[in-house]
Design an enzyme around this catalytic site. Structure first.
Site, PDB file in Angstrom:
ATOM      1  N   ASN A 209       0.845  -1.204   0.000  1.00 47.78           N
ATOM      2  CA  ASN A 209       0.000   0.000   0.000  1.00 47.78           C
ATOM      3  C   ASN A 209       0.872   1.243   0.000  1.00 47.78           C
ATOM      4  OD1 ASN A 209       0.431   0.883   2.868  1.00 47.78           O
ATOM      5  ND2 ASN A 209      -0.421  -1.149   3.234  1.00 47.78           N
ATOM      6  N   LYS A 337     -14.368   2.860  14.608  1.00 47.20           N
ATOM      7  CA  LYS A 337     -13.123   2.113  14.827  1.00 47.20           C
ATOM      8  C   LYS A 337     -12.639   2.285  16.265  1.00 47.20           C
ATOM      9  CE  LYS A 337     -11.717   2.111  10.043  1.00 47.20           C
ATOM     10  NZ  LYS A 337     -10.885   2.641   8.975  1.00 47.20           N
TER      11      LYS A 337
HETATM   12  N1  CTP Z   1      -5.085  -2.107  11.910  1.00 44.00           N
HETATM   13  C1  CTP Z   1      -4.576  -3.225  12.546  1.00 44.00           C
HETATM   14  N2  CTP Z   1      -4.673  -4.444  11.937  1.00 44.00           N
HETATM   15  C2  CTP Z   1      -5.264  -4.570  10.747  1.00 44.00           C
HETATM   16  C3  CTP Z   1      -5.806  -3.449  10.082  1.00 44.00           C
HETATM   17  C4  CTP Z   1      -5.693  -2.213  10.708  1.00 44.00           C
HETATM   18  O1  CTP Z   1      -4.031  -3.100  13.636  1.00 44.00           O
HETATM   19  N3  CTP Z   1      -5.336  -5.769  10.183  1.00 44.00           N
HETATM   20  C5  CTP Z   1      -4.973  -0.802  12.570  1.00 44.00           C
HETATM   21  C6  CTP Z   1      -4.248   0.235  11.728  1.00 44.00           C
HETATM   22  O2  CTP Z   1      -2.868   0.249  12.021  1.00 44.00           O
HETATM   23  C7  CTP Z   1      -4.905   1.539  12.148  1.00 44.00           C
HETATM   24  C8  CTP Z   1      -6.317   1.113  12.545  1.00 44.00           C
HETATM   25  O3  CTP Z   1      -6.267  -0.288  12.764  1.00 44.00           O
HETATM   26  O4  CTP Z   1      -4.266   2.105  13.260  1.00 44.00           O
HETATM   27  C9  CTP Z   1      -7.343   1.431  11.496  1.00 44.00           C
HETATM   28  O5  CTP Z   1      -6.917   0.947  10.250  1.00 44.00           O
HETATM   29  P1  CTP Z   1      -7.742   1.188   8.918  1.00 44.00           P
HETATM   30  O6  CTP Z   1      -7.018   0.575   7.775  1.00 44.00           O
HETATM   31  O7  CTP Z   1      -8.143   2.630   8.836  1.00 44.00           O
HETATM   32  O8  CTP Z   1      -9.066   0.406   9.252  1.00 44.00           O
HETATM   33  P2  CTP Z   1      -9.472  -1.104   9.189  1.00 44.00           P
HETATM   34  O9  CTP Z   1      -9.732  -1.573  10.578  1.00 44.00           O
HETATM   35  O10 CTP Z   1      -8.500  -1.900   8.384  1.00 44.00           O
HETATM   36  O11 CTP Z   1     -10.877  -1.003   8.464  1.00 44.00           O
HETATM   37  P3  CTP Z   1     -11.185  -0.662   6.903  1.00 44.00           P
HETATM   38  O12 CTP Z   1      -9.963  -1.062   6.120  1.00 44.00           O
HETATM   39  O13 CTP Z   1     -12.359  -1.499   6.629  1.00 44.00           O
HETATM   40  O14 CTP Z   1     -11.455   0.826   6.849  1.00 44.00           O
END
Ligand code: CTP
Length: 400
Positions: A209, A337
């Site tokens: 990413n 979240k």
């Molecule tokens: N995060 C995590 N583990 C994952 C995905 C995300 O610990 N597998 C953490 C990220 O580091 C960030 C937070 O959760 O601090 C939110 O991540 P984000 O990508 O915005 O959200 P997601 O929970 O992945 O939800 P979505 O992708 O559906 O928006």
């Protein structure tokens, strides 16, 4: 309070320069080593001899003089400094620093330093209120520079208004406050994750990413500066590893999950800046996938663990901070979240805007806290945002 600390004290050329004598005296009384740099204009208002007598240190007045500590130059000065104070700060020095101009010892020292810099502006009201000066000040604040004042009152021109140098006590207090912040996380251990995880498809390719790791690295740097024992768990980035961190290189979300959980008990807080892949290929090909005879290729994906959510379930008194990168419904999604992952604070940023966020040096964030408090910040550097987040963390951790 300031014992053992070195203050680089910049005096620029305004009528309030005479007041900086009192400031220097108070800083010395509080135990600081005060090294004064005067601009050429400042020497027209007050003599270097006054400062050198008061501070018991040579005073530097030019880029190429050797008066201060023998071999003096901007780099050695910025290396020695615990803090830089500029009082009075004229519209000129503010404009120079805001635009990266380094043409004398004071401006080069400020540009070369990475310690906190405080400006105490003093100038005529109209100069202060001029849109250009205001823009310069906002710009400096966005880069994390601090401003004290100016205050209202009678000005040198005989008229009243805003532009007076703040009171000596307020300026000295600001220096003490910044210095105290330099060790306010002493005794704490904090873990930061950074970068974008890489999920291998075959030995050459991966699903990645756009995360550059800049925010996480800025936070790790700030944590170290504030005295915390800092662990940085990071996927590959192009950034230099911050000094004094316990650096744990990883590739995949699964690596990050393992390394984070392993260290969770020993830390007081986790700041999860990493862009963790939500999925990984079900199957990683052992050999490089060849394109011959392939018309269509599908990769089956399997969910990764939600690292911070798992930590949130075992949270106890630990502080958890996460980020929410959103392209729509910023606040709603971030709040969701925060609750779902049992966080103390979430930093939301809108990834649909250009010039901020992924890969950039700037971001524009909104911080949402567990108690519902929402603070929207203007566009600022990731370094300035790192300071704000660490300030918030200090209010959240239990006193030691
Ligand atoms: N995060 C995590 N583990 C994952 C995905 C995300 O610990 N597998 C953490 C990220 O580091 C960030 C937070 O959760 O601090 C939110 O991540 P984000 O990508 O915005 O959200 P997601 O929970 O992945 O939800 P979505 O992708 O559906 O928006």
């Amino acid at each position: 309070m300031l014992k053992g600390k070195t203050v680089i004290f910049g005096v620029s050329g305004g009528i309030a320069a005479y007041k900086s004598v009192e400031i220097a005296r108070n800083l010395v009384k509080k135990g600081a080593t005060v090294k004064v740099i005067m601009t050429q204009a400042a020497t027209k208002f007050i003599t270097p001899l006054t400062f050198s007598t008061l501070t018991n240190q040579p005073v530097a007045t030019g880029l190429f003089n050797k008066e201060l500590s023998g071999e003096i130059h901007h780099i050695s000065l910025s290396d020695e400094a615990d803090i830089v104070l500029v009082a009075p700060a004229t519209a000129n020095i503010i404009a120079k620093v805001a635009n990266g101009i380094a043409d004398d010892l004071l401006s080069t020292t400020i540009l070369a330093t990475d310690v906190p810099v405080i400006f105490a502006p003093s100038m005529n009201s109209r100069m202060y209120l001029n849109e250009i000066t205001q823009k310069n000040i906002k710009r400096l604040e966005a880069y994390g520079y601090r401003m004290v004042g100016p205050a209202m009152g009678e000005l040198a021109c005989g008229k009243g208004g805003i532009g007076r140098l703040s009171e000596t006590d307020a300026i000295v207090e600001a220096v003490e406050f910044e210095i105290a912040r330099g060790s306010d996380l002493k005794g704490y251990s904090v873990m930061v994750t950074a970068g974008g995880t890489r999920e291998p498809i075959d030995p050459v390719r991966f699903i990645g990413n756009k995360s550059s790791g800049k925010t996480g690295y800025a936070i790790a740097n700030e944590l170290v500066r504030r005295g915390s024992k800092t662990t940085l768990i990071s996927s590959p980035t192009c950034l230099p590893v911050p000094q004094k961190v316990n650096f744990v290189p990883i590739n995949t979300a699964s690596d990050m999950n393992r390394e984070t959980i392993k260290r969770f008990d020993k830390n007081d807080a986790v700041i999860m800046t990493a862009a963790v892949a939500d999925f990984h290929p079900l199957k990683t090909h052992k050999e490089k996938i060849k394109k011959d005879n392939i018309d269509e290729l599908s990769i089956k994906l399997k969910p990764n663990p939600d690292i911070i959510r798992e930590l949130g379930e075992a949270k106890g008194k630990k502080i958890l901070i996460a980020f929410a990168a959103e392209s729509e419904n910023l606040l709603e999604n971030a709040k969701r979240k925060l609750e779902r992952k049992n966080l103390d604070l979430i930093v939301a940023n809108d990834i649909s805007k250009t010039g901020i966020g992924f890969g950039e040096d700037f971001n524009k964030v909104t911080i949402i806290e567990k108690d519902g408090k929402i603070t929207e910040f203007p566009r600022m550097t990731k370094r300035a945002i790192a300071r704000i987040i660490v300030d918030k963390l200090i209010n959240l951790v239990e006193p030691k």
